[in-house]
Design a protein around this motif. Sequence first.
Motif, short mmCIF file in Angstrom:
data_model
loop_
_atom_site.label_atom_id
_atom_site.label_comp_id
_atom_site.label_asym_id
_atom_site.label_seq_id
_atom_site.Cartn_x
_atom_site.Cartn_y
_atom_site.Cartn_z
N ARG A 83 56.64 27.62 48.45
CA ARG A 83 57.52 28.57 49.13
C ARG A 83 58.52 29.22 48.19
NH1 ARG A 83 59.04 26.18 55.12
NH2 ARG A 83 56.90 25.79 55.81
N ARG A 84 58.74 28.58 47.06
CA ARG A 84 59.70 29.14 46.10
C ARG A 84 59.12 30.34 45.35
NH1 ARG A 84 60.88 23.52 43.15
NH2 ARG A 84 58.63 23.46 43.57
N LEU A 85 57.79 30.50 45.41
CA LEU A 85 57.17 31.65 44.75
C LEU A 85 57.47 32.91 45.57
CD1 LEU A 85 53.67 30.22 43.75
CD2 LEU A 85 55.45 30.99 42.19
N ARG A 86 57.99 33.93 44.89
CA ARG A 86 58.37 35.16 45.57
C ARG A 86 57.77 36.36 44.82
NH1 ARG A 86 62.31 34.76 49.21
NH2 ARG A 86 63.20 36.82 48.76
N PRO A 87 56.43 36.54 44.94
CA PRO A 87 55.81 37.68 44.24
C PRO A 87 56.26 39.00 44.85
CG PRO A 87 54.23 36.64 45.71
CD PRO A 87 55.46 35.76 45.71
N SER A 88 56.43 40.00 44.01
CA SER A 88 56.87 41.31 44.49
C SER A 88 55.81 41.92 45.41
CB SER A 88 57.10 42.25 43.30
OG SER A 88 58.10 41.73 42.45
N GLN A 89 56.30 42.66 46.40
CA GLN A 89 55.38 43.40 47.27
C GLN A 89 54.51 44.30 46.40
OE1 GLN A 89 55.28 43.45 50.90
NE2 GLN A 89 53.33 44.44 50.43
N CYS A 90 53.20 44.10 46.50
CA CYS A 90 52.28 44.85 45.64
C CYS A 90 52.09 46.26 46.19
CB CYS A 90 50.93 44.12 45.53
SG CYS A 90 49.89 44.78 44.23
N ASP A 91 52.18 47.25 45.31
CA ASP A 91 52.00 48.64 45.74
C ASP A 91 50.59 49.15 45.42
OD1 ASP A 91 52.20 48.77 43.01
OD2 ASP A 91 54.04 49.97 42.95
N ALA A 92 49.68 48.22 45.25
CA ALA A 92 48.26 48.55 45.04
C ALA A 92 47.43 47.48 45.75
CB ALA A 92 47.93 48.60 43.55
N PRO A 93 46.16 47.78 46.06
CA PRO A 93 45.31 46.77 46.72
C PRO A 93 45.16 45.51 45.84
CG PRO A 93 44.29 48.93 46.84
CD PRO A 93 45.45 49.06 45.90
N LEU A 94 45.28 44.35 46.47
CA LEU A 94 45.12 43.10 45.74
C LEU A 94 43.69 42.95 45.21
CD1 LEU A 94 47.04 40.58 48.06
CD2 LEU A 94 47.89 41.74 46.00
N GLU A 95 43.56 42.26 44.09
CA GLU A 95 42.25 42.01 43.49
C GLU A 95 42.03 40.51 43.34
OE1 GLU A 95 42.32 44.11 39.81
OE2 GLU A 95 42.12 46.08 40.76
N ILE A 96 40.74 40.11 43.37
CA ILE A 96 40.38 38.70 43.24
C ILE A 96 39.93 38.40 41.81
CG2 ILE A 96 38.44 37.13 43.78
CD1 ILE A 96 40.63 36.77 45.70
N VAL A 97 40.39 37.28 41.28
CA VAL A 97 39.90 36.77 40.00
C VAL A 97 39.01 35.57 40.32
CG1 VAL A 97 40.53 35.84 37.75
CG2 VAL A 97 42.07 37.46 38.91
N ARG A 98 37.72 35.73 40.11
CA ARG A 98 36.77 34.69 40.51
C ARG A 98 36.72 33.58 39.47
NH1 ARG A 98 34.51 36.26 44.95
NH2 ARG A 98 34.48 38.48 45.46
N PRO A 99 36.36 32.35 39.91
CA PRO A 99 36.33 31.22 38.97
C PRO A 99 35.26 31.40 37.90
CG PRO A 99 35.41 30.60 41.11
CD PRO A 99 36.02 31.95 41.29
N HIS A 100 35.60 31.03 36.66
CA HIS A 100 34.64 31.17 35.55
C HIS A 100 33.45 30.24 35.73
CE1 HIS A 100 37.42 33.73 33.46
NE2 HIS A 100 38.37 32.81 33.41
N SER A 101 33.65 29.12 36.42
CA SER A 101 32.58 28.12 36.54
C SER A 101 31.42 28.62 37.39
CB SER A 101 33.13 26.84 37.18
OG SER A 101 33.55 27.10 38.53
N GLY A 102 31.66 29.61 38.26
CA GLY A 102 30.62 30.06 39.17
C GLY A 102 30.41 29.14 40.35
N ARG A 103 31.20 28.07 40.44
CA ARG A 103 31.08 27.14 41.56
C ARG A 103 31.53 27.81 42.85
NH1 ARG A 103 34.28 21.79 40.48
NH2 ARG A 103 33.68 21.51 42.65
N VAL A 104 30.89 27.45 43.94
CA VAL A 104 31.30 27.99 45.24
C VAL A 104 31.68 26.88 46.22
CG1 VAL A 104 29.90 30.07 44.96
CG2 VAL A 104 28.93 28.09 46.16
#
Length: 212
Positions: A39-60
């Motif tokens: 809850r202490r994390l306070r990321p700024s309101q993003c003014d662009a669409p969020l993007e996903i960074v997928r895991p390098h392992s390829g595990r699902v």
Amino acid sequence: TKAVHPHGDILAMAEMAALDAARAEGLDEVEVRVRPLDRRLRPSQCDAPLEIVRPHSGRVLGPVSYGVSCPGSIPWTLYLRADVSAAVKLPVLRAPLPRGTVLSERDLEMTRRRITQRATDLILDPSLAVGMELLRPLPAGATLRYGHVDHPELISRGQTVTLVTGSEGLEVRMQGKAMGNGAKGDRLVVTNLASGRRVEGVVLSDGSVRIP
């Protein structure tokens, strides 16, 4: 004060990415639990669409880390832990069975199990287990892995066997003596009893040996 990007949006983004990745591999009844952000994390309101960074392992499946990134004017990336499971339908043993049991359809029942890792050695099709011999004792309800079973031995060393050669239209059968033990599909050296010559062939499901 700066506007804070809602944690719920970030979690939903990671959850959807984990669901899509598991479904893309043909998995059913996928469940995803994304661990909440501090809850202490306070990321700024993003003014662009969020993007996903997928895991390098390829595990699902299992514990998987997904990054959610803001590529906007105040960029940030947060990594979230997702616990992913799926349901598979597979055969299990109805009752405890000793080593050496040759499995029949009566020994198996289909059930649904949740998995948290891709077990490439799990037997999912019961037809691949029927007729196979257990290499170790297993309890009731046990799933079957390819390392648990093998083709039963059809031929013992010194046994008289039928040798088969030629095509289906013109098949020749003769007697031979096995020089070793063999299961279906094994290559086996046999002695042709008529000629005394040693030849190598492949053990067939009926216990005969096809030679070139």
